[in-house]
Design a protein around this motif. Sequence first.
Motif, short mmCIF file in Angstrom:
data_model
loop_
_atom_site.label_atom_id
_atom_site.label_comp_id
_atom_site.label_asym_id
_atom_site.label_seq_id
_atom_site.Cartn_x
_atom_site.Cartn_y
_atom_site.Cartn_z
N LEU A 192 0.83 -1.21 0.00
CA LEU A 192 0.00 0.00 0.00
C LEU A 192 0.87 1.26 0.00
O LEU A 192 0.58 2.23 -0.70
N MET A 193 1.94 1.21 0.77
CA MET A 193 2.81 2.41 0.82
C MET A 193 3.52 2.61 -0.50
O MET A 193 3.71 3.75 -0.95
N GLY A 194 3.92 1.51 -1.13
CA GLY A 194 4.57 1.63 -2.44
C GLY A 194 3.62 2.25 -3.45
O GLY A 194 4.00 3.14 -4.22
N ASN A 195 2.36 1.81 -3.42
CA ASN A 195 1.38 2.35 -4.38
C ASN A 195 1.07 3.82 -4.12
O ASN A 195 0.72 4.54 -5.03
N ARG A 196 1.17 4.23 -2.86
CA ARG A 196 0.78 5.61 -2.51
C ARG A 196 2.01 6.48 -2.20
O ARG A 196 1.87 7.54 -1.58
N GLY A 198 8.43 21.00 3.85
CA GLY A 198 9.18 21.92 3.00
C GLY A 198 10.27 21.26 2.18
O GLY A 198 10.75 21.84 1.20
N LYS A 199 10.70 20.06 2.53
CA LYS A 199 11.79 19.42 1.78
C LYS A 199 11.34 19.14 0.35
O LYS A 199 10.14 19.15 0.06
N THR A 200 12.29 18.89 -0.55
CA THR A 200 11.92 18.68 -1.95
C THR A 200 11.16 17.35 -2.09
O THR A 200 11.30 16.45 -1.25
N PHE A 201 10.40 17.26 -3.19
CA PHE A 201 9.62 16.05 -3.44
C PHE A 201 10.54 14.82 -3.49
O PHE A 201 10.21 13.76 -2.95
N GLU A 202 11.71 14.96 -4.11
CA GLU A 202 12.65 13.83 -4.17
C GLU A 202 13.11 13.44 -2.76
O GLU A 202 13.20 12.26 -2.43
N GLU A 203 13.39 14.45 -1.94
CA GLU A 203 13.80 14.14 -0.56
C GLU A 203 12.65 13.47 0.20
O GLU A 203 12.88 12.54 0.98
N SER A 204 11.43 13.93 -0.04
CA SER A 204 10.28 13.31 0.63
C SER A 204 10.10 11.87 0.18
O SER A 204 9.79 10.99 0.98
N LYS A 205 10.32 11.62 -1.11
CA LYS A 205 10.22 10.24 -1.58
C LYS A 205 11.27 9.37 -0.87
O LYS A 205 10.99 8.23 -0.50
N GLY A 206 12.45 9.93 -0.70
CA GLY A 206 13.51 9.21 0.03
C GLY A 206 13.06 8.88 1.46
O GLY A 206 13.31 7.77 1.97
N ASP A 207 12.39 9.83 2.09
CA ASP A 207 11.87 9.64 3.46
C ASP A 207 10.91 8.43 3.48
O ASP A 207 11.01 7.54 4.33
N VAL A 208 10.01 8.38 2.48
CA VAL A 208 9.03 7.29 2.44
C VAL A 208 9.70 5.96 2.09
O VAL A 208 9.39 4.92 2.68
N ILE A 209 10.66 6.01 1.17
CA ILE A 209 11.35 4.76 0.78
C ILE A 209 12.08 4.16 1.98
O ILE A 209 12.04 2.96 2.22
N ARG A 210 12.72 5.03 2.75
CA ARG A 210 13.41 4.54 3.97
C ARG A 210 12.41 3.92 4.95
O ARG A 210 12.71 2.96 5.65
N ALA A 211 11.21 4.48 5.00
CA ALA A 211 10.16 3.91 5.87
C ALA A 211 9.78 2.52 5.36
O ALA A 211 9.72 1.56 6.13
N ILE A 212 9.57 2.42 4.07
CA ILE A 212 9.16 1.14 3.48
C ILE A 212 10.25 0.08 3.73
O ILE A 212 9.96 -1.08 4.02
N GLN A 213 11.51 0.49 3.65
CA GLN A 213 12.60 -0.47 3.89
C GLN A 213 12.54 -1.02 5.31
O GLN A 213 12.91 -2.17 5.56
N ASN A 214 12.06 -0.21 6.24
CA ASN A 214 11.92 -0.73 7.61
C ASN A 214 10.76 -1.71 7.72
O ASN A 214 10.82 -2.65 8.52
N VAL A 215 9.71 -1.51 6.93
CA VAL A 215 8.61 -2.49 6.91
C VAL A 215 9.17 -3.81 6.38
O VAL A 215 8.91 -4.89 6.95
N GLU A 216 9.96 -3.73 5.34
CA GLU A 216 10.55 -4.95 4.76
C GLU A 216 11.49 -5.62 5.77
O GLU A 216 11.47 -6.85 5.94
N SER A 217 12.28 -4.81 6.44
CA SER A 217 13.25 -5.36 7.38
C SER A 217 12.56 -6.05 8.56
O SER A 217 13.03 -7.07 9.08
N ALA A 218 11.39 -5.51 8.96
CA ALA A 218 10.66 -6.13 10.09
C ALA A 218 10.12 -7.51 9.73
O ALA A 218 9.78 -8.30 10.62
#
Length: 482
Positions: free
Chosen positions: A75-79, A92-112
């Motif tokens: 779900l997070m990948g799709n959204r 305020g961070k750039t869209f690319e930086e925000s995507k990085g923030d979300v990708i790092r979150a998703i990696q923690n879901v995978e790691s769990a």
Amino acid sequence: MKGIMDYVNGRFEEVDGQEKYDVFNPAFGEKIAFVREAKREEIDRAIDGASEAQKKWQKVPISDRIKLLFRLENLMGNRLEEIAEITTIEHGKTFEESKGDVIRAIQNVESAAASSYQIMGRNNKQIATGIDEELVRVPLGVFAVISPFNFPVMIPFWFFPYAVTLGNSVVIKPSEKTPMSMNMIMNLVKEAGYPDGVIQLVNGGKEAVDYILENRKIAGVSFVGSTPVAEYVYRKGTSNRKRVQGGASAKNYILVMPDADLDGSINNIIGSFYGNAGERCLAGSVLVTLPENHDRVMNVFKKRAEELKLGYGMEETTDMGPLIRRDHMERVEMYIDSGLREGGKIVLDGRNSRCSKYPKGFFLGPTIIDGVSEGMKVMSEEIFGPVASFYSADSFEDALEVINRSRYGNASSIYTTSGQYAKRFSEMVDTGNIGINVGVAAPIAFYPFSGMKDSFFGDLHPQGGDDSVLFFTERKVIISKW
Ligand code: NAD
């Protein structure tokens, strides 16, 4: 105007109470939502709900708990872009930086998802004649996650996917400055199928934190924020018999040796100082050179810093967004003033480069202060803004000593082509995260996010691996004879 809602027992709830904290779009300088002052009853109710839910949740087989991680990941990948846009709007961070923030979150879901393996116990047969001994790991109950404004998505994910997959429930309290992204993610938590109460979201500032720390049903607290607050949470939490892990402030030094591949590394070095507008606990803050390469590093660095374009993070041309609040911007400006007063020389003045398209935004351009020395505030205190202070060390040894005298120990980096310097640096520097030709030494999700000295309180660090299993479970030892 939107009041941020809690997510409690599977429902989004409007909270009673006084409007207390403003949420801004920092690029426009406009208020877009607000957070109410938390009440004790509200926090206690969320914790009670989490405690009830955990009693059933701990009995759900771990393989079924892991299935929910896969759904959440999907779900997070799709959204991803939708979540990233909300992050850019509120932070305020750039869209690319925000995507990085979300990708790092998703990696923690995978790691769990490795939790079923990591929670495994041990046993010994025949520790004495006819007697066996076994160690099992069990969940502890309800954990709280208290996060800072600068990575609104990633930081709660450093903790809660592990906590819940290991059989606990969680109450998440995001920063009152950036509460919207995690609020949106609660829709995905629900859609993934987490039972009501297992993952709760509450809002507020200091008062919400205090109610959490005073509630007897909270078994442990995962905190990330500034050092004074981390210390407060650590002391109050542990004196109330809770486990506490607390990531805290930073002052990161980047040593560029004369033999470094400067042209190949400059974008990476610039990214370390000015990415996320310097509001990153891994941001480079002091650039350390030696006398023989100081001028060349300064010239290359300054030229690149001058090219960075300020703007709204959703616009593709933007390299650097605004700071989080006007008062924070003014605080960073005070640091620049103090740098000059205390003997530094301003080489690039971000106070002169505002963003004309968004005159009300909290913009401050890349800044460079040269000739800083120990004892100056810009050399020792966390600025949390786009300010690079240049320190010229006498030698490699002098550089190491200066870095190690800092009260903080979050991260440091060396740029060099010499294996010998790289090895000595990583062996001798007193920081938890170390970069070798890497300016933002951010560990991947299945490694602990380290930190030493006043940058960390506790002993078990965020993210996956052994630390999360030890923090979110207790060990029981069973000795049996039949
Ligand atoms: P902060 O300390 O102001 O706030 C962090 C959390 O604590 C928020 O949820 C906030 O509501 C709560 N809080 C604030 N004041 C409080 C008080 N007096 N009592 C109890 N709770 C309180 O931090 P911030 O400004 O949101 O975040 C920036 C800081 O976080 C920087 O110092 C940065 O270095 C640090 N940080 C550290 C790491 C790390 O891993 N070490 C990672 C990210 C950010």
